[in-house]
Design a protein around this motif. Structure first.
Motif, PDB file in Angstrom:
ATOM      1  N   GLU A 122       0.825  -1.212   0.000  1.00 19.30           N
ATOM      2  CA  GLU A 122       0.000   0.000   0.000  1.00 19.30           C
ATOM      3  C   GLU A 122       0.860   1.263   0.000  1.00 19.30           C
ATOM      4  OE1 GLU A 122      -2.493  -0.367   3.391  1.00 19.30           O
ATOM      5  OE2 GLU A 122      -3.583  -2.103   2.598  1.00 19.30           O
ATOM      6  N   VAL A 123       2.027   1.195   0.649  1.00 23.40           N
ATOM      7  CA  VAL A 123       2.897   2.370   0.752  1.00 23.40           C
ATOM      8  C   VAL A 123       3.828   2.471  -0.448  1.00 23.40           C
ATOM      9  CG1 VAL A 123       4.708   3.472   2.120  1.00 23.40           C
ATOM     10  CG2 VAL A 123       2.786   2.352   3.265  1.00 23.40           C
ATOM     11  N   TRP A 124       4.393   1.346  -0.867  1.00 23.63           N
ATOM     12  CA  TRP A 124       5.420   1.355  -1.910  1.00 23.63           C
ATOM     13  C   TRP A 124       4.848   1.183  -3.313  1.00 23.63           C
ATOM     14  CZ3 TRP A 124       8.941  -2.601   1.094  1.00 23.63           C
ATOM     15  CH2 TRP A 124       9.544  -1.931   2.167  1.00 23.63           C
ATOM     16  N   HIS A 125       3.639   0.649  -3.427  1.00 20.64           N
ATOM     17  CA  HIS A 125       2.992   0.453  -4.731  1.00 20.64           C
ATOM     18  C   HIS A 125       3.866  -0.380  -5.673  1.00 20.64           C
ATOM     19  CE1 HIS A 125       0.131   3.427  -3.321  1.00 20.64           C
ATOM     20  NE2 HIS A 125       1.133   4.256  -3.104  1.00 20.64           N
ATOM     21  N   SER A 126       4.558  -1.354  -5.102  1.00 13.76           N
ATOM     22  CA  SER A 126       5.461  -2.173  -5.911  1.00 13.76           C
ATOM     23  C   SER A 126       5.567  -3.567  -5.317  1.00 13.76           C
ATOM     24  CB  SER A 126       6.853  -1.534  -5.982  1.00 13.76           C
ATOM     25  OG  SER A 126       7.787  -2.444  -6.539  1.00 13.76           O
ATOM     26  N   ASP A 127       5.038  -4.554  -6.039  1.00 16.08           N
ATOM     27  CA  ASP A 127       5.181  -5.942  -5.609  1.00 16.08           C
ATOM     28  C   ASP A 127       6.651  -6.341  -5.557  1.00 16.08           C
ATOM     29  OD1 ASP A 127       2.596  -7.834  -5.445  1.00 16.08           O
ATOM     30  OD2 ASP A 127       2.176  -6.160  -6.784  1.00 16.08           O
ATOM     31  N   LEU A 128       7.439  -5.830  -6.492  1.00 14.90           N
ATOM     32  CA  LEU A 128       8.853  -6.184  -6.536  1.00 14.90           C
ATOM     33  C   LEU A 128       9.561  -5.739  -5.257  1.00 14.90           C
ATOM     34  CD1 LEU A 128      11.236  -7.358  -8.112  1.00 14.90           C
ATOM     35  CD2 LEU A 128      11.548  -5.100  -9.166  1.00 14.90           C
ATOM     36  N   MET A 129       9.230  -4.538  -4.764  1.00 22.63           N
ATOM     37  CA  MET A 129       9.857  -4.060  -3.534  1.00 22.63           C
ATOM     38  C   MET A 129       9.459  -4.929  -2.337  1.00 22.63           C
ATOM     39  SD  MET A 129       9.830   0.080  -3.660  1.00 22.63           S
ATOM     40  CE  MET A 129      10.760   0.996  -4.889  1.00 22.63           C
ATOM     41  N   VAL A 130       8.193  -5.341  -2.281  1.00 19.35           N
ATOM     42  CA  VAL A 130       7.744  -6.213  -1.189  1.00 19.35           C
ATOM     43  C   VAL A 130       8.516  -7.525  -1.222  1.00 19.35           C
ATOM     44  CG1 VAL A 130       5.791  -7.494  -0.223  1.00 19.35           C
ATOM     45  CG2 VAL A 130       5.447  -5.165  -1.105  1.00 19.35           C
ATOM     46  N   MET A 131       8.637  -8.105  -2.407  1.00 11.67           N
ATOM     47  CA  MET A 131       9.372  -9.357  -2.538  1.00 11.67           C
ATOM     48  C   MET A 131      10.837  -9.162  -2.165  1.00 11.67           C
ATOM     49  SD  MET A 131       9.776 -11.873  -5.853  1.00 11.67           S
ATOM     50  CE  MET A 131      10.738 -10.679  -6.794  1.00 11.67           C
ATOM     51  N   ASN A 132      11.437  -8.074  -2.626  1.00  7.06           N
ATOM     52  CA  ASN A 132      12.848  -7.828  -2.315  1.00  7.06           C
ATOM     53  C   ASN A 132      13.058  -7.587  -0.822  1.00  7.06           C
ATOM     54  OD1 ASN A 132      13.677  -8.176  -4.934  1.00  7.06           O
ATOM     55  ND2 ASN A 132      13.690  -5.996  -5.434  1.00  7.06           N
ATOM     56  N   PHE A 133      12.105  -6.892  -0.192  1.00  6.96           N
ATOM     57  CA  PHE A 133      12.205  -6.709   1.254  1.00  6.96           C
ATOM     58  C   PHE A 133      12.241  -8.055   1.959  1.00  6.96           C
ATOM     59  CE2 PHE A 133       9.840  -6.765   5.273  1.00  6.96           C
ATOM     60  CZ  PHE A 133      10.728  -6.043   6.059  1.00  6.96           C
ATOM     61  N   PHE A 134      11.347  -8.938   1.569  1.00  2.00           N
ATOM     62  CA  PHE A 134      11.324 -10.259   2.208  1.00  2.00           C
ATOM     63  C   PHE A 134      12.610 -11.029   1.914  1.00  2.00           C
ATOM     64  CE2 PHE A 134      10.224 -14.681   2.821  1.00  2.00           C
ATOM     65  CZ  PHE A 134       9.554 -14.635   4.029  1.00  2.00           C
ATOM     66  N   LYS A 135      13.108 -10.911   0.703  1.00  2.00           N
ATOM     67  CA  LYS A 135      14.304 -11.674   0.317  1.00  2.00           C
ATOM     68  C   LYS A 135      15.553 -11.211   1.050  1.00  2.00           C
ATOM     69  CE  LYS A 135      13.347 -13.801  -4.069  1.00  2.00           C
ATOM     70  NZ  LYS A 135      14.033 -14.233  -5.278  1.00  2.00           N
TER      71      LYS A 135
END
Length: 202
Positions: A122-135
């Motif tokens: 919701e904040v970053w508007h980027s699935d890639l960033m969410v995945m990278n955060f988790f990784k």
């Protein structure tokens, strides 16, 4: 001194539990280092597995840290749980660094609960960033001998993001509540197996 430290570590790492006996049996228990991602329809459903985990962890004398960053109601209200509030609006790099610093400062053998990963989307508007955060976060938690629970709202992130999270995490569990009955379908359980592990379990 070393023998005493080893004994303390052995006590701290012995038999971590989900707090649900049947689930422990189905998964052959938790392991120190496990990142546990729960795919859920709602955070109310996540509470069904989170609350027993917290209760058992506190009863066992674990240090439990709640990493709070979402705008949804708090997932944890239990006394004795440390709440650390972080702001994802500072951006991916600053937020990931803040989480890294928090985990490093807390040290080994802590147990964690994270807010919904959808809150980052919701904040970053980027699935890639969410995945990278988790990784980048998951391996660091693993290296510090933690156990961490993450809720992942079903059908909110892309399949590519789910695939990236599945590749990185130790456990990916699908949780379904149907007609008042709760079912857990393990999609990934790293480092253990049984003939029925990957069946749905009530």
């Amino acid at each position: 001194w070393r023998a005493s430290l080893s004994a303390m570590d052995a006590t701290a790492t012995a038999h971590p539990s989900t707090g649900i006996g049947g689930l422990d049996a189905a998964l052959d228990g938790l392991r120190i280092g496990d990142n546990v991602v729960w795919r859920v329809a709602s955070l109310a459903d996540f509470a069904l597995v989170l609350e027993p985990f917290l209760a058992r962890s506190r009863a066992d004398g674990r240090r439990v840290v709640y990493v709070r960053f979402g705008d949804h109601p708090p997932l944890v209200a239990e006394e004795g749980v440390e709440v650390r509030a972080l702001d994802p609006s500072v951006g991916f790099e600053a937020f990931a660094t803040a989480v890294h610093d928090l985990v490093e400062e807390t040290g080994r053998l802590a147990f964690y609960v994270f807010d919904s990963l959808a809150g980052l989307l919701e904040v970053w508007h980027s699935d890639l960033m969410v995945m990278n955060f988790f990784k980048v976060t998951c391996p660091f938690l693993y290296d510090l001998d933690t156990i961490a629970y993450f809720p992942l709202l079903r059908d909110v992130t892309t399949q590519a993001t789910v695939a990236g999270i599945r590749e990185t995490t130790q456990l990916l569990l699908d949780l379904h509540v149907v007609d008042g009955r709760t079912y857990v379908h393990p999609l990934k359980v790293d480092g253990r197996s049984s003939p029925t592990m990957f069946f749905p379990h009530e």
